[in-house]
Every structure is written in C-alpha cells, then in structure tokens.
Design a protein around this motif. Structure first.
Motif, PDB file in Angstrom:
ATOM      1  N   GLY A 178      -4.702  -6.351   3.150  1.00 28.13           N
ATOM      2  CA  GLY A 178      -3.251  -6.272   3.095  1.00 28.13           C
ATOM      3  C   GLY A 178      -2.777  -5.041   2.352  1.00 28.13           C
ATOM      4  O   GLY A 178      -1.760  -4.428   2.704  1.00 28.13           O
ATOM      5  N   VAL A 179      -3.534  -4.665   1.307  1.00 21.72           N
ATOM      6  CA  VAL A 179      -3.221  -3.441   0.570  1.00 21.72           C
ATOM      7  C   VAL A 179      -3.426  -2.233   1.472  1.00 21.72           C
ATOM      8  O   VAL A 179      -2.616  -1.295   1.485  1.00 21.72           O
ATOM      9  CB  VAL A 179      -4.094  -3.343  -0.698  1.00 21.72           C
ATOM     10  N   ALA A 180      -4.513  -2.255   2.250  1.00 21.55           N
ATOM     11  CA  ALA A 180      -4.804  -1.137   3.155  1.00 21.55           C
ATOM     12  C   ALA A 180      -3.685  -0.941   4.176  1.00 21.55           C
ATOM     13  O   ALA A 180      -3.327   0.199   4.512  1.00 21.55           O
ATOM     14  CB  ALA A 180      -6.129  -1.373   3.870  1.00 21.55           C
ATOM     15  N   ILE A 181      -3.110  -2.044   4.666  1.00 23.81           N
ATOM     16  CA  ILE A 181      -2.021  -1.942   5.634  1.00 23.81           C
ATOM     17  C   ILE A 181      -0.826  -1.210   5.022  1.00 23.81           C
ATOM     18  O   ILE A 181      -0.168  -0.395   5.682  1.00 23.81           O
ATOM     19  CB  ILE A 181      -1.631  -3.348   6.141  1.00 23.81           C
ATOM     20  N   ASP A 182      -0.544  -1.474   3.751  1.00 25.06           N
ATOM     21  CA  ASP A 182       0.548  -0.764   3.071  1.00 25.06           C
ATOM     22  C   ASP A 182       0.189   0.687   2.805  1.00 25.06           C
ATOM     23  O   ASP A 182       1.039   1.581   2.907  1.00 25.06           O
ATOM     24  CB  ASP A 182       0.901  -1.469   1.762  1.00 25.06           C
ATOM     25  N   MET A 183      -1.063   0.949   2.448  1.00 22.77           N
ATOM     26  CA  MET A 183      -1.498   2.327   2.218  1.00 22.77           C
ATOM     27  C   MET A 183      -1.356   3.169   3.483  1.00 22.77           C
ATOM     28  O   MET A 183      -0.907   4.324   3.443  1.00 22.77           O
ATOM     29  CB  MET A 183      -2.949   2.352   1.721  1.00 22.77           C
ATOM     30  N   ILE A 184      -1.741   2.577   4.610  1.00 22.44           N
ATOM     31  CA  ILE A 184      -1.624   3.271   5.895  1.00 22.44           C
ATOM     32  C   ILE A 184      -0.173   3.650   6.160  1.00 22.44           C
ATOM     33  O   ILE A 184       0.145   4.787   6.534  1.00 22.44           O
ATOM     34  CB  ILE A 184      -2.167   2.385   7.033  1.00 22.44           C
ATOM     35  N   ARG A 185       0.719   2.684   5.949  1.00 23.41           N
ATOM     36  CA  ARG A 185       2.130   2.929   6.262  1.00 23.41           C
ATOM     37  C   ARG A 185       2.751   3.935   5.291  1.00 23.41           C
ATOM     38  O   ARG A 185       3.588   4.761   5.699  1.00 23.41           O
ATOM     39  CB  ARG A 185       2.889   1.607   6.288  1.00 23.41           C
ATOM     40  N   CYS A 186       2.358   3.897   4.030  1.00 20.57           N
ATOM     41  CA  CYS A 186       2.859   4.906   3.080  1.00 20.57           C
ATOM     42  C   CYS A 186       2.343   6.291   3.440  1.00 20.57           C
ATOM     43  O   CYS A 186       3.086   7.284   3.339  1.00 20.57           O
ATOM     44  CB  CYS A 186       2.453   4.534   1.661  1.00 20.57           C
ATOM     45  N   ALA A 187       1.085   6.377   3.856  1.00 17.74           N
ATOM     46  CA  ALA A 187       0.524   7.667   4.263  1.00 17.74           C
ATOM     47  C   ALA A 187       1.262   8.216   5.482  1.00 17.74           C
ATOM     48  O   ALA A 187       1.530   9.417   5.576  1.00 17.74           O
ATOM     49  CB  ALA A 187      -0.968   7.514   4.562  1.00 17.74           C
ATOM     50  N   LYS A 188       1.609   7.323   6.419  1.00 17.03           N
ATOM     51  CA  LYS A 188       2.329   7.769   7.610  1.00 17.03           C
ATOM     52  C   LYS A 188       3.750   8.201   7.252  1.00 17.03           C
ATOM     53  O   LYS A 188       4.261   9.214   7.774  1.00 17.03           O
ATOM     54  CB  LYS A 188       2.378   6.639   8.642  1.00 17.03           C
ATOM     55  N   LEU A 189       4.419   7.459   6.364  1.00 18.45           N
ATOM     56  CA  LEU A 189       5.750   7.872   5.921  1.00 18.45           C
ATOM     57  C   LEU A 189       5.693   9.256   5.277  1.00 18.45           C
ATOM     58  O   LEU A 189       6.569  10.096   5.504  1.00 18.45           O
ATOM     59  CB  LEU A 189       6.323   6.860   4.926  1.00 18.45           C
ATOM     60  N   ALA A 190       4.669   9.477   4.448  1.00 20.37           N
ATOM     61  CA  ALA A 190       4.517  10.789   3.804  1.00 20.37           C
ATOM     62  C   ALA A 190       4.322  11.876   4.849  1.00 20.37           C
ATOM     63  O   ALA A 190       4.911  12.962   4.754  1.00 20.37           O
ATOM     64  CB  ALA A 190       3.335  10.751   2.839  1.00 20.37           C
ATOM     65  N   LYS A 191       3.529  11.570   5.855  1.00 20.09           N
ATOM     66  CA  LYS A 191       3.298  12.538   6.932  1.00 20.09           C
ATOM     67  C   LYS A 191       4.582  12.796   7.710  1.00 20.09           C
ATOM     68  O   LYS A 191       4.909  13.933   8.039  1.00 20.09           O
ATOM     69  CB  LYS A 191       2.194  12.012   7.866  1.00 20.09           C
ATOM     70  N   ASP A 192       5.329  11.731   7.996  1.00 22.82           N
ATOM     71  CA  ASP A 192       6.598  11.876   8.710  1.00 22.82           C
ATOM     72  C   ASP A 192       7.564  12.782   7.950  1.00 22.82           C
ATOM     73  O   ASP A 192       8.350  13.524   8.555  1.00 22.82           O
ATOM     74  CB  ASP A 192       7.270  10.510   8.902  1.00 22.82           C
ATOM     75  N   ARG A 193       7.524  12.678   6.627  1.00 19.90           N
ATOM     76  CA  ARG A 193       8.467  13.421   5.785  1.00 19.90           C
ATOM     77  C   ARG A 193       7.975  14.810   5.395  1.00 19.90           C
ATOM     78  O   ARG A 193       8.639  15.515   4.635  1.00 19.90           O
ATOM     79  CB  ARG A 193       8.770  12.600   4.522  1.00 19.90           C
ATOM     80  N   GLY A 194       6.795  15.176   5.872  1.00 24.65           N
ATOM     81  CA  GLY A 194       6.279  16.504   5.577  1.00 24.65           C
ATOM     82  C   GLY A 194       5.763  16.658   4.162  1.00 24.65           C
ATOM     83  O   GLY A 194       5.668  17.785   3.642  1.00 24.65           O
ATOM     84  N   LEU A 195       5.404  15.545   3.521  1.00 22.74           N
ATOM     85  CA  LEU A 195       4.869  15.603   2.166  1.00 22.74           C
ATOM     86  C   LEU A 195       3.392  15.977   2.191  1.00 22.74           C
ATOM     87  O   LEU A 195       2.698  15.750   3.190  1.00 22.74           O
ATOM     88  CB  LEU A 195       5.056  14.261   1.460  1.00 22.74           C
ATOM     89  N   ALA A 196       2.906  16.518   1.087  1.00 17.73           N
ATOM     90  CA  ALA A 196       1.526  16.982   1.035  1.00 17.73           C
ATOM     91  C   ALA A 196       0.903  16.663  -0.307  1.00 17.73           C
ATOM     92  O   ALA A 196       1.594  16.517  -1.318  1.00 17.73           O
ATOM     93  CB  ALA A 196       1.466  18.484   1.298  1.00 17.73           C
ATOM     94  N   GLY A 197      -0.427  16.563  -0.320  1.00 18.22           N
ATOM     95  CA  GLY A 197      -1.148  16.266  -1.544  1.00 18.22           C
ATOM     96  C   GLY A 197      -1.084  14.786  -1.874  1.00 18.22           C
ATOM     97  O   GLY A 197      -0.627  13.965  -1.070  1.00 18.22           O
ATOM     98  N   PRO A 198      -1.530  14.407  -3.073  1.00 14.01           N
ATOM     99  CA  PRO A 198      -1.524  12.990  -3.466  1.00 14.01           C
ATOM    100  C   PRO A 198      -0.108  12.410  -3.499  1.00 14.01           C
ATOM    101  O   PRO A 198       0.811  13.023  -4.039  1.00 14.01           O
ATOM    102  CB  PRO A 198      -2.130  13.017  -4.870  1.00 14.01           C
ATOM    103  N   ILE A 199       0.056  11.233  -2.919  1.00  9.68           N
ATOM    104  CA  ILE A 199       1.320  10.508  -2.966  1.00  9.68           C
ATOM    105  C   ILE A 199       1.213   9.591  -4.182  1.00  9.68           C
ATOM    106  O   ILE A 199       0.606   8.519  -4.131  1.00  9.68           O
ATOM    107  CB  ILE A 199       1.553   9.715  -1.664  1.00  9.68           C
ATOM    108  N   ASP A 200       1.790  10.033  -5.300  1.00  4.90           N
ATOM    109  CA  ASP A 200       1.470   9.448  -6.600  1.00  4.90           C
ATOM    110  C   ASP A 200       1.881   7.989  -6.754  1.00  4.90           C
ATOM    111  O   ASP A 200       1.119   7.180  -7.294  1.00  4.90           O
ATOM    112  CB  ASP A 200       2.087  10.298  -7.713  1.00  4.90           C
ATOM    113  N   GLY A 201       3.079   7.606  -6.311  1.00  5.35           N
ATOM    114  CA  GLY A 201       3.502   6.223  -6.474  1.00  5.35           C
ATOM    115  C   GLY A 201       2.594   5.263  -5.719  1.00  5.35           C
ATOM    116  O   GLY A 201       2.126   4.260  -6.269  1.00  5.35           O
TER     117      GLY A 201
END
Length: 363
Positions: A311-334
């Motif tokens: 369940g944690v992995a499912i949230d990690m995947i979605r946060c990583a995709k949101l970061a990618k959608d927003r053009g963010l780079a490097g570690p997503i600290d939160g």
C-alpha cells in the motif's frame, strides 16, 4: 487521468503483493481498507499498469508478470488469486551483486535459480523503458545489491523515468546520486520503503512519543525474524550494513537524544524458514520517567511482510508520477521522508505526513 506505467526490477514477494493489490483495488472492487489514499492527486490504484519487468530467476523469466508473481521462491500471502495478464513479460535482468553466494546452499523452493539467459545491457534496458512509455521504475532488488541498484538507477536517469528505491541502497539520500537525478531532471523517491505498520514505523512512533512525553530513552532493541528470501539473503551479515544503518537511523532521527552505539540494536536477526513471509518483531525500550524512575516497554508485532509494504508502494508510485508530471527533479523530500526509512531529509512522521499532503495538494 492517464495511466501510470510502471516497470519492476525484482519480481519477488513485494512485487507480488503490489501486483495483487492493483487487481484487488481496481475501481469498484473491494473495500478500501489498507490504503492511505484512494485518490492521490487524481490518480487511483487502478490507474497503475505494469508494462515491463526484470528478474533473474528461471521460474519467472519469460512469463507474464501476472503468472511470475506466484512462482517460487515467492511465499507471500495470496489475497488475490485471479490477476489478469499484464502483457508485460519478465525479461532477464542484470545479476551483478543481486544474488549472494550463500543463496546457492539452500533448497530450490527457498532460493533463487539463475536463468540461463543473456543479461541485458544498459542500452537495452533504457530502450525497453522508452518503448513501454514507463513513467516509474520500481527497485525491488535484494538487500545489498549496490552495483545492481546503481545499474538500474543509471537506466532510469538515461530514460528519463522516475525512480522509486524500495531497498536500503543509498541513492536518493546520497548527495552525488541526488545531484545526478536533479541534473537529469528526473524525480526519485527513496531510500528503503517504510512498511504500512511494520517494525520501523512502530519503533519510530514510540521513540517520538517518549521524546514528546518527557521520557528519556536509554536503551532499545528491535529483533526481527522471517522466512522469505529477504531474510535468507540477509542471513549473510555482509549484506546487512546498509540495512542496519537505514533502520537504526530511522529511529535515532526521532529520538530526543541520540543513543550511544552500544545502547541501540536494530536489524534483522534470523532466518526461520517456516515463517515464510510472516515477519515477527520483538521490540524493547528502556527509559526513565518522572523523578528518574525506570520503566520499560516490550512489544511483539507479527505481520505479513510484503503486503505490509504494497500500500505504501502504491502511494510512492503516485507521488513519483505527480513529481514527473510537474517537472520536478531529484529527491522528493516529503514523500521520501514519509514513505522511506532513509530519506535525504528526515522528519517525524506527523510532519512528513503533512509534507506529503501539501505536496499532493500543490499545483
């Protein structure tokens, strides 16, 4: 919302629970118990699609992921037996240091059986990630796979694919690697996934509670046993260095005062085959309360290890995709602080949760 295409490195127990979960929580199916977020930034679990996978076991290579997740030596709980074919065929992976020598000393149904197939080059992995339009690459390699993890991290950077590092090899928390992801414009969430309600999160919350309630923590241990390939792999203590650092720092980082080395022991303790994917944690904390009066706490926690992470992995995947959608780079600290044991920036879990909710809500 568009789908989130994921690729998986290591089709073991954790990957099995993740893929089963994606089927279990498809739209309109089953209750939502077990998920921290049903909708995260507009993405639901059913939006996640497995499009590529790599493994080195002959019982998995060449099979659809939906079939490979049930192959030996996987031994996790089967809570969703009917998983539709994904169309993603497990490819032969890069071995490097991914398989420890001592694994060959155990029975076939307990250990890895290396496939007799050509290992991929970096160029071939990158090409596969691009051809499948992969958004997020999930690293589920065995603990201690430093070189193999770095190989796939390189592939993610070159392919422009977000990287989720579920294991205690330090990539997101390593300044050099963090800068490489930043410079490449690629987001990463890591390192070392923190289970939904596992030994580390419970130990952290109690340690934080001691600090907030004015109880001095003086000594603590966390002993864990299990019978899956993760515990078998870690029975070679040479592969444990980064795992012990990750788990210990996760607790030390929320203590009111850091404990001396001799007063804290945290880490996997023994391989017990009959436990299979069940993990048992024995936790003890000793401290001083008002007036210096001593106290101690003992806790026994029993969980199915791999579903506890899915369940944690499912949230990690979605946060990583949101970061990618927003053009963010490097570690997503939160996200890294909330979902992982060894992020670049440690936070208490309540603050990390707030950081995740703020990240998800941001536009």
């Amino acid at each position: 919302m568009p789908s989130i295409n994921i690729a998986v490195v290591g089709v073991g127990n954790c990957a099995s629970s993740l893929v089963q979960g994606l089927s279990h929580y498809r739209d309109g199916a089953n209750e939502r118990t077990g998920l921290m977020h049903w909708d995260l930034g507009g993405y639901r679990p059913s939006d996640i699609k497995v499009v590529a996978a790599w493994d080195v076991d002959q019982r998995k290579v060449g099979k659809d992921v939906a079939e490979a997740i049930f192959a030996k030596p996987n031994c996790t709980a089967i809570f969703c037996a009917e998983v539709e074919p994904t169309g993603a065929i497990v490819q032969m992976g890069k071995v490097l240091d991914g398989v420890a020598d001592h694994m060959s000393e155990y029975k076939d149904d307990r250990t890895f059986l290396l496939a007799d197939a050509k290992e991929p080059t970096k160029e071939e992995v990158v090409a596969a990630l691009r051809a499948t339009n992969t958004d997020v690459l999930m690293n589920y390699l065995p603990v201690g796979s430093q070189a193999a993890t770095e190989f796939y991290a390189e592939c993610a950077i070159e392919a422009g694919v977000a990287f989720v590092n579920n294991i205690p090899v330090f990539i997101a928390s390593n300044p050099e690697w963090a800068k490489r992801f930043e410079d490449a414009g690629v987001p990463i969430v890591g390192d070392d996934i923190k289970a939904q309600l596992g030994a580390t999160i419970v130990h952290r919350v109690l340690t934080d509670l001691f600090a907030k309630r004015g109880v001095k923590l003086e000594r603590t241990y966390q002993l864990n046993t299990g019978g899956n390939t993760d515990f078998l792999n870690m029975s070679n203590h040479r592969r444990l260095e980064s795992k012990k650092i990750s788990k210990t720092e996760a607790v030390q980082s929320v203590a009111a005062e850091r404990l001396e080395e001799d007063n804290v022991h945290i880490g996997p303790s023994d391989y017990v085959p009959w436990q299979n994917d069940n993990k048992i944690c024995f936790l003890r904390m000793e401290g001083s309360m008002f007036g210096g009066v001593p106290m101690n706490l003992e806790l026994r926690l029993s969980v199915e290890d791999s579903p506890n992470s899915a369940g944690v992995a499912i949230d990690m995947i979605r946060c990583a995709k949101l970061a990618k959608d927003r053009g963010l780079a490097g570690p997503i600290d939160g996200a890294s602080a909330y979902f992982c044991k060894h992020p670049r920036t440690q936070m208490t879990d309540d603050l990390a949760q707030q950081a995740v909710e703020a990240f998800v809500a941001a536009h």
